[in-house]
Design an enzyme around this catalytic site. Structure first.
Site, PDB file in Angstrom:
ATOM      1  N   ARG A 125       0.821  -1.233   0.000  1.00 39.85           N
ATOM      2  CA  ARG A 125       0.000   0.000   0.000  1.00 39.85           C
ATOM      3  C   ARG A 125       0.849   1.274   0.000  1.00 39.85           C
ATOM      4  NH1 ARG A 125      -3.312  -3.076   3.580  1.00 39.85           N
ATOM      5  NH2 ARG A 125      -4.992  -3.969   2.337  1.00 39.85           N
TER       6      ARG A 125
ATOM      7  N   LYS B 274       3.375  11.552 -11.071  1.00 37.21           N
ATOM      8  CA  LYS B 274       2.513  10.704 -11.922  1.00 37.21           C
ATOM      9  C   LYS B 274       3.270   9.422 -12.214  1.00 37.21           C
ATOM     10  CE  LYS B 274      -0.360  13.951 -14.467  1.00 37.21           C
ATOM     11  NZ  LYS B 274      -0.715  14.438 -15.816  1.00 37.21           N
TER      12      LYS B 274
ATOM     13  N   GLU C  34      10.267  18.078 -24.498  1.00 37.56           N
ATOM     14  CA  GLU C  34       9.583  18.476 -23.258  1.00 37.56           C
ATOM     15  C   GLU C  34      10.152  19.792 -22.718  1.00 37.56           C
ATOM     16  OE1 GLU C  34       6.938  16.891 -22.014  1.00 37.56           O
ATOM     17  OE2 GLU C  34       7.108  14.744 -22.460  1.00 37.56           O
TER      18      GLU C  34
ATOM     19  N   LYS D  94       7.774  23.099 -13.485  1.00 38.40           N
ATOM     20  CA  LYS D  94       6.906  21.954 -13.176  1.00 38.40           C
ATOM     21  C   LYS D  94       6.600  21.921 -11.676  1.00 38.40           C
ATOM     22  CE  LYS D  94       5.656  17.282 -13.982  1.00 38.40           C
ATOM     23  NZ  LYS D  94       5.805  16.056 -14.744  1.00 38.40           N
TER      24      LYS D  94
ATOM     25  N   GLU E 298      -4.060  17.577 -10.972  1.00 43.37           N
ATOM     26  CA  GLU E 298      -4.551  18.033 -12.272  1.00 43.37           C
ATOM     27  C   GLU E 298      -6.037  18.363 -12.275  1.00 43.37           C
ATOM     28  OE1 GLU E 298      -2.422  16.203 -15.561  1.00 43.37           O
ATOM     29  OE2 GLU E 298      -4.234  16.370 -16.756  1.00 43.37           O
TER      30      GLU E 298
ATOM     31  N   ARG F  51      -2.452  22.182 -13.868  1.00 43.53           N
ATOM     32  CA  ARG F  51      -1.471  21.152 -14.247  1.00 43.53           C
ATOM     33  C   ARG F  51      -1.710  20.626 -15.664  1.00 43.53           C
ATOM     34  NH1 ARG F  51       1.187  16.146 -10.726  1.00 43.53           N
ATOM     35  NH2 ARG F  51       2.453  15.399 -12.447  1.00 43.53           N
TER      36      ARG F  51
ATOM     37  N   ASN G  13       0.238  19.328 -20.398  1.00 41.95           N
ATOM     38  CA  ASN G  13      -0.117  18.391 -21.468  1.00 41.95           C
ATOM     39  C   ASN G  13      -0.093  19.054 -22.845  1.00 41.95           C
ATOM     40  OD1 ASN G  13      -0.560  16.319 -19.594  1.00 41.95           O
ATOM     41  ND2 ASN G  13      -2.615  17.083 -19.173  1.00 41.95           N
TER      42      ASN G  13
ATOM     43  N   HIS H  69       0.209  16.985 -25.947  1.00 41.51           N
ATOM     44  CA  HIS H  69       0.072  15.569 -25.590  1.00 41.51           C
ATOM     45  C   HIS H  69      -1.165  14.886 -26.166  1.00 41.51           C
ATOM     46  CE1 HIS H  69       3.423  16.381 -23.005  1.00 41.51           C
ATOM     47  NE2 HIS H  69       3.447  15.152 -22.542  1.00 41.51           N
TER      48      HIS H  69
ATOM     49  N   HIS I 219      -0.310  11.510 -27.904  1.00 46.74           N
ATOM     50  CA  HIS I 219      -0.770  10.189 -27.482  1.00 46.74           C
ATOM     51  C   HIS I 219      -1.447   9.449 -28.637  1.00 46.74           C
ATOM     52  CE1 HIS I 219      -0.621  11.258 -22.923  1.00 46.74           C
ATOM     53  NE2 HIS I 219       0.567  11.031 -23.445  1.00 46.74           N
TER      54      HIS I 219
ATOM     55  N   HIS J 192       8.327   9.239 -27.309  1.00 43.56           N
ATOM     56  CA  HIS J 192       7.343  10.101 -26.646  1.00 43.56           C
ATOM     57  C   HIS J 192       7.681  11.598 -26.821  1.00 43.56           C
ATOM     58  CE1 HIS J 192       4.418  11.510 -23.724  1.00 43.56           C
ATOM     59  NE2 HIS J 192       5.390  12.174 -23.126  1.00 43.56           N
TER      60      HIS J 192
HETATM   61  N1  LIG Z   1       5.249  10.639 -15.193  1.00 43.85           N
HETATM   62  C1  LIG Z   1       5.250  11.712 -15.936  1.00 43.85           C
HETATM   63  O1  LIG Z   1       4.877  12.803 -15.495  1.00 43.85           O
HETATM   64  C2  LIG Z   1       5.740  11.611 -17.346  1.00 43.85           C
HETATM   65  C3  LIG Z   1       6.013  12.777 -18.064  1.00 43.85           C
HETATM   66  C4  LIG Z   1       6.532  12.658 -19.335  1.00 43.85           C
HETATM   67  C5  LIG Z   1       6.769  11.408 -19.887  1.00 43.85           C
HETATM   68  N2  LIG Z   1       6.490  10.299 -19.169  1.00 43.85           N
HETATM   69  C6  LIG Z   1       6.772   8.974 -19.705  1.00 43.85           C
HETATM   70  O2  LIG Z   1       8.176   8.842 -19.884  1.00 43.85           O
HETATM   71  C7  LIG Z   1       8.413   7.840 -20.870  1.00 43.85           C
HETATM   72  C8  LIG Z   1       9.485   8.311 -21.804  1.00 43.85           C
HETATM   73  O3  LIG Z   1      10.657   8.547 -21.077  1.00 43.85           O
HETATM   74  P1  LIG Z   1      12.096   8.469 -21.762  1.00 43.85           P
HETATM   75  O4  LIG Z   1      12.087   9.262 -23.005  1.00 43.85           O
HETATM   76  O5  LIG Z   1      13.085   8.757 -20.716  1.00 43.85           O
HETATM   77  O6  LIG Z   1      12.134   6.955 -22.253  1.00 43.85           O
HETATM   78  P2  LIG Z   1      12.994   5.705 -21.785  1.00 43.85           P
HETATM   79  O7  LIG Z   1      12.926   5.506 -20.344  1.00 43.85           O
HETATM   80  O8  LIG Z   1      12.560   4.588 -22.662  1.00 43.85           O
HETATM   81  O9  LIG Z   1      14.475   6.136 -22.158  1.00 43.85           O
HETATM   82  C9  LIG Z   1      14.807   6.326 -23.513  1.00 43.85           C
HETATM   83  C10 LIG Z   1      15.994   5.438 -23.908  1.00 43.85           C
HETATM   84  O10 LIG Z   1      17.170   6.013 -23.373  1.00 43.85           O
HETATM   85  C11 LIG Z   1      17.886   5.029 -22.624  1.00 43.85           C
HETATM   86  N3  LIG Z   1      18.595   5.768 -21.588  1.00 43.85           N
HETATM   87  C12 LIG Z   1      18.070   6.421 -20.510  1.00 43.85           C
HETATM   88  N4  LIG Z   1      19.021   7.086 -19.862  1.00 43.85           N
HETATM   89  C13 LIG Z   1      20.193   6.845 -20.528  1.00 43.85           C
HETATM   90  C14 LIG Z   1      21.530   7.286 -20.373  1.00 43.85           C
HETATM   91  N5  LIG Z   1      21.874   8.141 -19.402  1.00 43.85           N
HETATM   92  N6  LIG Z   1      22.462   6.828 -21.250  1.00 43.85           N
HETATM   93  C15 LIG Z   1      22.120   5.998 -22.267  1.00 43.85           C
HETATM   94  N7  LIG Z   1      20.869   5.584 -22.484  1.00 43.85           N
HETATM   95  C16 LIG Z   1      19.920   6.002 -21.624  1.00 43.85           C
HETATM   96  C17 LIG Z   1      16.859   4.050 -22.163  1.00 43.85           C
HETATM   97  O11 LIG Z   1      17.422   2.803 -21.899  1.00 43.85           O
HETATM   98  C18 LIG Z   1      15.924   4.022 -23.366  1.00 43.85           C
HETATM   99  O12 LIG Z   1      16.447   3.150 -24.343  1.00 43.85           O
HETATM  100  C19 LIG Z   1       7.089   7.591 -21.547  1.00 43.85           C
HETATM  101  O13 LIG Z   1       6.584   6.347 -21.114  1.00 43.85           O
HETATM  102  C20 LIG Z   1       6.196   8.713 -21.057  1.00 43.85           C
HETATM  103  O14 LIG Z   1       4.838   8.345 -20.998  1.00 43.85           O
HETATM  104  C21 LIG Z   1       5.986  10.380 -17.911  1.00 43.85           C
END
Ligand SMILES: NC(=O)c1ccc[n+]([C@@H]2O[C@H](COP(=O)([O-])OP(=O)(O)OC[C@H]3O[C@@H](n4cnc5c(N)ncnc54)[C@H](O)[C@@H]3O)[C@@H](O)[C@H]2O)c1
Length: 366
Positions: A122, A144, A186, A228, A238, A242, A246, A249, A253, A267
């Protein structure tokens, strides 16, 4: 050396440290949170190969033991099977309510591990060690967490704030250029939604930042996180403001769904294309000047980023099918799509009042 941004949520405030050498100092920063000298770490295989040893050494320097689990890299990991693998492993590791789980990786790992922490016993506390630019400026801050469903992105999840975020910009040096630029989508979003001066700064500093300039990277991450943190402190779940985060987005999406969450579109790339489309839609509706979408696209192009639907490899569904995919978005309220539009650069707002034909026109021309 690091900068600190505080996320000021009553009873759940936490710091985001931004700088260099933070992996090596991880033990110093995490130790005050611990009830016993042990943490568990979950990472992905790319990040673990490059940075897990440094993190574990940094913890060991403060007498903190750690065990680590490594998952496959990529968006497909944000799914039920991997969530189950995480929670099973955390229980195998006898993680207790008072322990800390560390998420070492990009947004995929942060979202998945944060959600696992939210539901394990939990709720256990977790620390984000974001390693992608996207994760440092966005996903690691704000609480999130979640996974994707067959029906769409991020549809299963929880709000669960981390106890600390360690954003070491030194680790960005090992990102593939395409991943770095996806995260930059972003960063640009923050300027576009609420800080025209930041967008001006990015137009000047963006290329330097992409080339690896450390002070510029720290400044870009700090300003993004500060914006942020301010928004999340005022509207954690949100209910209003907040939603501005988006920007781009709703389009993004739908495009991610249309490309099967694959390497065809990351993304952050979808966010950049989505921001360009949101400004095109705003101009079409007479909300902002025609120069604004041109300026947005020009900057994204200068940075070597995708800006148009045509930049996405392979076939895309037509405008009507993309519109239907948008209907799956979490931001649909009482069946009505919500859009973040803009009155100009740095001046975004949320509305449900968008004529369907205008959306279809933008998708047709985009
Ligand atoms: N929670 C939130 O508020 C929020 C906000 C924006 C995006 N997201 C989510 O984030 C995700 C995308 O994140 P992302 O772009 O980081 O993707 P990811 O985690 O897949 O990372 C992208 C790639 O980079 C590699 N990588 C990461 N750090 C590295 C480093 N220092 N050196 C070498 N390789 C590295 C990873 O292994 C992966 O192959 C999506 O699922 C999206 O929905 C969430």
């Amino acid at each position: 050396m690091h900068e600190t941004v505080n996320v000021n949520l009553p009873g759940r405030a936490y710091d985001v440290l931004i700088g260099t050498g933070l992996l090596a100092e991880a033990g110093t920063h995490i130790a005050p949170l611990l009830k016993r000298s042990r943490v568990v770490i979950i990472s992905d295989e790319n990040v673990a190969a490059l940075h897990l040893d440094s993190l574990q050494d940094g913890l060991r320097a403060n007498g903190i033991d750690s065990a680590a689990m490594t998952l496959p890299a990529g968006e497909a990991t944000k799914s039920w099977p991997h969530l189950m693998a995480c929670t099973d492993w955390l229980l195998d590791q006898k993680v207790e309510r008072g322990d800390i789980v560390v998420a070492l990786g990009g947004g995929v790992i942060g979202d998945l591990v944060g959600f696992a922490a939210a539901i394990l016993r939990r709720g256990v506390r977790f620390v984000q060690v974001p390693t992608s630019l996207l994760a440092q400026v966005d996903s690691s801050v704000g609480g999130k967490t979640g996974i994707n469903a067959r029906h769409g992105k991020n549809l299963i999840g929880a709000f669960h704030q981390p106890s600390l975020v360690l954003a070491d910009v030194g680790v960005l040096g090992t990102l593939r250029p395409r991943d770095f630029l996806a995260g930059y989508g972003e960063v640009v979003k923050y300027g576009l939604l609420g800080d025209a001066a930041f967008f001006d700064w990015l137009e000047g500093q963006g290329p330097k930042l992409a080339a690896g300039d450390v002070p510029a990277r720290i400044e870009a991450v700090r300003r993004s996180v500060q914006m942020k943190a301010d928004i999340v402190s005022r509207d954690e779940t949100e209910q209003g403001e907040r939603a501005l985060l988006n920007l781009g987005h709703t389009f993004c999406h739908a495009l991610e769904a249309a490309t099967g969450y694959s390497d065809r579109l990351f993304h952050g790339e979808g966010v950049a294309v989505g921001c360009a489309l949101a400004f095109a839609l705003s101009a079409r509706l007479g909300l902002c000047s025609q120069e604004d979408p041109s300026r947005v696209r020009a900057h994204l192009r200068d940075m070597g980023m995708k800006t148009d639907l045509a930049d996405i490899d392979g076939e895309l569904p037509g405008p009507q099918a993309l519109l239907e995919l948008m209907g799956q978005d979490k931001k649909v309220v009482q069946g009505q799509l919500r859009f973040v539009l803009a009155r100009g650069i740095g001046d975004a707002f949320v509305t449900g009042d968008v004529p369907t034909q205008a959306i279809l026109d933008v998708l047709r021309d985009g």
